[in-house]
Design an enzyme around this catalytic site. Sequence first.
Site, PDB file in Angstrom:
ATOM      1  N   GLY A  18      23.802 -10.173  50.249  1.00  0.00           N
ATOM      2  CA  GLY A  18      23.343  -9.573  49.003  1.00  0.00           C
ATOM      3  C   GLY A  18      24.226  -9.969  47.835  1.00  0.00           C
TER       4      GLY A  18
ATOM      5  CB  ILE B  70      26.949  -3.646  45.895  1.00  0.00           C
ATOM      6  CG1 ILE B  70      26.580  -2.206  45.560  1.00  0.00           C
ATOM      7  CG2 ILE B  70      28.185  -3.665  46.772  1.00  0.00           C
ATOM      8  CD1 ILE B  70      26.250  -1.352  46.776  1.00  0.00           C
TER       9      ILE B  70
ATOM     10  CG  ASP C  69      20.304 -11.787  46.876  1.00  0.00           C
ATOM     11  OD1 ASP C  69      19.070 -11.837  46.693  1.00  0.00           O
ATOM     12  OD2 ASP C  69      20.986 -10.781  46.632  1.00  0.00           O
TER      13      ASP C  69
ATOM     14  CG  ASN D 245      21.957  -2.941  33.017  1.00  0.00           C
ATOM     15  OD1 ASN D 245      21.418  -3.534  33.948  1.00  0.00           O
ATOM     16  ND2 ASN D 245      22.192  -1.644  33.035  1.00  0.00           N
TER      17      ASN D 245
ATOM     18  CE  LYS E 263      19.219 -10.501  41.522  1.00  0.00           C
ATOM     19  NZ  LYS E 263      19.089  -9.085  41.932  1.00  0.00           N
TER      20      LYS E 263
ATOM     21  CB  ALA F  41      13.242  -3.769  56.525  1.00  0.00           C
TER      22      ALA F  41
ATOM     23  NE  ARG G 170      21.725  -0.563  52.799  1.00  0.00           N
ATOM     24  CZ  ARG G 170      21.241  -0.112  51.656  1.00  0.00           C
ATOM     25  NH1 ARG G 170      20.019   0.376  51.613  1.00  0.00           N
ATOM     26  NH2 ARG G 170      21.953  -0.150  50.562  1.00  0.00           N
TER      27      ARG G 170
ATOM     28  CB  CYS H 250      24.432   6.172  65.271  1.00  0.00           C
ATOM     29  SG  CYS H 250      25.076   5.126  66.604  1.00  0.00           S
TER      30      CYS H 250
ATOM     31  CB  CYS I 278      -8.606  13.679  49.664  1.00  0.00           C
ATOM     32  SG  CYS I 278      -7.384  14.921  50.108  1.00  0.00           S
TER      33      CYS I 278
END
Length: 585
Positions: free
Chosen positions: A19, A23, A43, A53, A67, A115, A117, A156, A169
Amino acid sequence: MALYTDINFNKSAKIFVVGAGGIGCELLKNLVLTGFTNLHVIDLDTIDVSNLNRQFLFQRIHVGQSKSVCATNTVKLFNPDVNITTYHESVISPKFNAEFFKQFAVVMNALDNLAARTHVNRMCLAANVPLVESGTGGYQGQVQVIKKGRYECYECNQKKSGVKSYPGCTIRNTPSEPIHCIVWGKHLFNQLFGEPDPDQDVSPDTADPEAVADAGAVAAASETETTRKSTRQWVEDNEYNPDKILHKMFHDDIKYLLTMDKLWKSRKPPVPLNLSELQGAGEGSSNGTYALKDQRPWSIQECVHVFRESVRSLSNKYKSSGYLTWDKDDKPAMDFVTATANIRASIFSIEQKSRFDVKSMAGNIIPAIATTNAIIAGQIVLEGMKILRGDWAKCTMSILQRRPTNRRKLIVPSPLEKPRESCYACAEKPEVTVSLNTETMTVGGFEEKVLKKHLGMVAPDVEIEDGKGTIIISSEEGETTENNEKTLSHFGVTNHTRLKCDDFLQEYELVVTILHNTVLSESRENPVEFTVSGSAAPAPAPLPAASAVETAKSVNEVSGSNSLTPRKRNREEIEIEDNDDLVVL
């Protein structure tokens, strides 16, 4: 900026960063400035203007680029000698198998979805490589060290999917909130351009409990040829004509809903869209109060104009490329849902939302804050250094709280737990019990909803433990496709049938015990298709118990959402999503 060179750890250790978003950018910067020299980063995403930002490794000139590549090029300015290998791919790709993961001293997750992770967790378990899991949500975040056989894994304690379901509905007949219209818009996208899902029908629901008796009968009797056709077939027959789609979805279908008069006895009835009454539908009206179009609600004229343009763009793409997948970062797809949702909201007298708001709601986005990402990225590096020094006893789970504790601490350490014996990911012999109706659950539904969506498998093979080796699901494309529409009972799967499920990509095996249950739920508004518990069910007397794995509390699957079993330890569980689309502070 000076490099740290006085810390006692192996700076040449090979580290895999998964990633390069909120982060991930902070993490890469920290690793390089700490002195690490051998990094790999992956990534799949490209840079969007909304990332700028808080993802400070990117600039406006990078918008649209990879990225992982741009982040690498920027951090190399801090230390040109660092060796970074980049991958602009999905970590779930078969090429990133267990052998690939075995080359790393530690894997550091900076992911944005459940998914991925789950998959990285299983790959690290298969490769026996330590994993530092992380995530943020608003002002909160957490960092967790995962080590096979020593500390609990990511699965876990089951995580919530973060996706709320709504009664069909309500979505189709009686929306009352903006989110109902947005969900309907996403469903319409799939009906027109994606892989059709019967659970995402957008036509009026004549089986609505409130529309029974005379009202429902009148509505059912008044069905036209248009409503009886599938939505996909109808739009293809009409060559994806935007105005015909507008007229059907927002005029004919609304008039059809009005025939269900019982629905409107205590509600304000919807008002069908009349295109002929809209003036200046090409450009729409502007509002000088707002500086940015994305941050103000569009007029209905603007919505109609955007709807027409997005339908033309998406239909051309669908005709050339096949099924489309809705993506909040794809402009035509996002425009389509925004325009669709707001037109429907106007019809039902519901507050309309800006494209900015729709994007955050449709993408299930949790606010991302730069300082939170920076703090969590720093904690990841600290835990990684402990791992590389072999200081396992000092590893902790770090929890970043929204407010300081009574001792004025924002970051609270928590002891790591031992692996849960009944965990279906890291137990020595993983087993689960799935309760469902074998006479209605299809093989395809079992694969997609239970094995892939709930249990996190990617490429499952399923064999019935019947002494014959009957294979009902194969990861080889086309090998068992004909089984998808057949029910489990067709293959003799019934009460206490055991299925051996294997995912070659994850090097993961799981035994599933099936419990046949015909009365899981009779509620139309909150249907339960199956429940899953993380241990094998006891076999019926007088046979011996099917498994020695201790019984755990059930974790239920309710319309695709998990019912979370409370943890024993006294700490706040944060379901974290490092999303890249909301400008906050």
